[in-house]
Design an enzyme around this catalytic site. Structure first.
Site, PDB file in Angstrom:
ATOM      1  N   THR A 100       1.347   8.398  -1.741  1.00  0.00           N
ATOM      2  CA  THR A 100       1.817   9.714  -1.275  1.00  0.00           C
ATOM      3  C   THR A 100       1.890  10.663  -2.472  1.00  0.00           C
ATOM      4  O   THR A 100       1.455  11.819  -2.395  1.00  0.00           O
ATOM      5  CB  THR A 100       3.213   9.591  -0.618  1.00  0.00           C
ATOM      6  OG1 THR A 100       3.197   8.493   0.291  1.00  0.00           O
ATOM      7  CG2 THR A 100       3.588  10.846   0.116  1.00  0.00           C
ATOM      8  N   ASP A 401       2.623  -3.301  -1.113  1.00  0.00           N
ATOM      9  CA  ASP A 401       2.891  -2.319  -2.175  1.00  0.00           C
ATOM     10  C   ASP A 401       3.705  -2.949  -3.301  1.00  0.00           C
ATOM     11  O   ASP A 401       3.434  -2.714  -4.482  1.00  0.00           O
ATOM     12  CB  ASP A 401       3.653  -1.106  -1.608  1.00  0.00           C
ATOM     13  CG  ASP A 401       2.704  -0.121  -0.941  1.00  0.00           C
ATOM     14  OD1 ASP A 401       1.544  -0.509  -0.744  1.00  0.00           O
ATOM     15  OD2 ASP A 401       3.109   1.002  -0.613  1.00  0.00           O
TER      16      ASP A 401
END
Length: 533
Positions: A100, A401
């Site tokens: 992001t 992640d």
């Protein structure tokens, strides 16, 4: 006549008319399209970021705030906007986290580029200056970083926790972070300490329970039950395991054919031959001492028939069928055995050995666990549980992640503060550097420095704080030399983020800035879109 010719400008060799309006329009539309993609994911940045619910065309629903997943599922048509989707994929491949962040930074740099272009600065000049600024930014970040040893498990866990804190499953970070660290450290090869292949960590998802029930298994887990046909065994100690890629069923001809049987005696003979054929195979298997069979899924014909399962059960051989073709490599590496493609090659030296293979009940479902493997390869399995499919899928993405963050730290052993601290420090140092530069470069570098402030600004905004007051205070703290001062969104104030254990790998920040700048430079250089039908 003379008056008319005088009115026309005299055409010199150097003058030529170029239509710049179209180029400006295309550049502007590209930048606006890319910025709109960045704005779409901006609200999901940080631990207090919002989640997105994605509904796909086939009715599937995904709840996530992972930038790469959101953008991947978006149907983006504009070519320049697609570049931002590819950008987040690149960050996912390079660092695994910060997907992001990288898109938000690119959007902020593009916004600054619009203002520079409107002041008449040439795109090439802006592009070159951005390249210089990003190289300098990477140097500044490297100077800020704190070295780390792999033996320092606490720091690795802090870094994995920081990655998990911005996810939907953040409340389970105390369980998932140590699990991610242990699983990565268990697959690190001492001969190649900088390389971690995440394919050596298998994530098995099983519905039921809560995320708290997620566990690390030193061995193998199969998301299916053992074959119960004809009362075959479901638990085997001192297992000798064979991975087979052939079928234990009667052979078929290679061509399309139909055999017409007109006589009962012929029918009996066929059945007898089939039985003898299968029995012959099972005797060869039993002769090697094998007592657990893993059978690869077959697309040609049934890998096993009821008859063969009956004989295997009589021979006290445990059967796990329909093993996926993609899993064979992982299974053979874990068990330290060889896949067997033909019954003639079935030999004892090709078998794997384990202390225990057993079927375990998880609520109303069953799994098969293989533990105590002899000479086990450097692999590990994580069994992820969850109350519904959405939670399990998000837990898997979050765990991926966290694993990537630990992998980054293994390959580049430096930590850096989180919470917007590195971005504000970069902004301050690049702002000071821009004053030394001459001409247009100084303007462009200053704009790049201002663009980086979008990260702390967005963090504060998403946490419901006053972004202007927070960012001003942050600048003030950094100007006084507190390079690790960042936004603590839990307390809603500015603290020393390193002491609060909010840390991230250096590789995540450096690759985010390098990749975002590279993408922006590419968008800036485009001055026309040619559609080829």
């Amino acid at each position: 006549m003379a008056a008319v010719s005088a009115a026309q400008p005299r055409a010199s060799k150097t003058e030529s008319y170029v239509d710049n309006k179209r180029k400006e329009d295309i550049r502007q539309s590209n930048i606006n399209a890319a910025r709109s993609v960045a704005d779409a994911v901006r609200t999901s940045l940080g631990p207090k970021g919002m989640d997105k619910m994605i509904s796909t065309a086939n009715g599937e629903v995904i709840i996530t705030n992972d930038g790469a997943t959101i953008l991947n599922k978006m149907e983006v048509l504009q070519p320049a906007a697609k570049m931002l989707v590819e950008l987040s994929k690149s960050q996912d491949a390079a660092a695994g986290d910060g997907t992001t962040t990288v898109v938000v930074i690119a959007g902020a740099i593009l916004k600054q580029c619009l203002s520079l272009l409107s002041h008449g600065i040439h795109p090439t000049v802006i592009s070159d200056s951005l390249h210089k600024a990003s190289t300098k930014a990477v140097d500044v970040l490297t100077a800020m970083a704190v070295p780390l040893e792999l033996s320092d498990r606490e720091s690795l866990i802090k870094s994995a926790s920081t990655s998990l804190n911005s996810k939907v499953v953040s409340q389970y970070s105390t369980l998932l972070a140590p699990l991610a660290v242990d699983s990565v450290l268990s697959v690190v090869d001492p001969e190649k300490p900088d390389m971690v292949d995440l394919r050596d960590i298998k994530i098995v998802k099983k519905l039921g329970g809560t995320v708290d029930d997620t566990q690390l298994v030193k061995g193998l887990v199969f998301d299916k039950k053992a074959s119960h046909a004809a009362g075959g065994p479901t638990r085997m100690e001192n297992a000798k395991i064979a991975v087979i890629q052939f079928q234990i069923s009667p052979p078929k001809t290679d061509i399309e054919q139909s055999i017409v049987v007109s006589d009962y005696t012929q029918m009996d003979r066929i059945l007898k031959e089939e039985r003898n054929y299968i029995l012959g195979m099972i005797k060869k298997i039993k002769a090697t001492g094998c007592n657990v069979l893993l059978i690869q899924k077959s697309i040609l014909r049934d890998a096993v028939t009821d008859l063969s399962l009956h004989y295997l059960a009589k021979a006290k051989i445990m059967v796990i069928k329909d093993v996926e073709r993609d899993d064979i490599e992982f299974i053979t590496k874990t068990l330290n055995c060889l896949p067997i493609a033909n019954i003639e090659h079935f030999r004892a030296e090709k078998l794997g050995h384990a202390d225990l293979v057993e079927e375990v009940s998880l609520g109303d479902a069953k799994i098969v666990k293989v533990t105590g493997i002899k000479d086990m390869g450097r692999t590990t399995t994580v069994l992820v549980r969850g109350s519904n499919q959405l939670v399990i899928d998000e837990a898997e993405r979050s765990l991926h992640d966290a694993l990537c963050v630990v992998r980054c730290l293994v390959s580049k052993r430096f930590l850096i503060a989180g919470g917007g601290a590195p971005e504000i420090e970069l902004s301050r140092q690049l702002g000071a550097w821009s004053k030394v530069l001459h001409g247009m470069e100084g303007y462009c570098v200053r704009s790049f420095a201002e663009a980086l402030e979008v990260i702390p600004y967005t963090l504060a905004e998403n946490a419901g704080l006053n972004p202007i007051a927070i960012v001003t205070e942050l600048r003030n703290r950094h100007a006084q030399g507190e390079i690790n001062a960042g936004i603590n969104v839990r307390k809603g104030q500015i603290t020393n983020i390193l002491e609060e254990n909010v840390v991230q790998p250096l590789l995540v920040s450096t690759s985010a800035i390098s990749l975002a700048t590279e993408c922006v430079r590419m968008i800036l250089k485009i001055d026309d879109i040619v559609n080829v039908r």
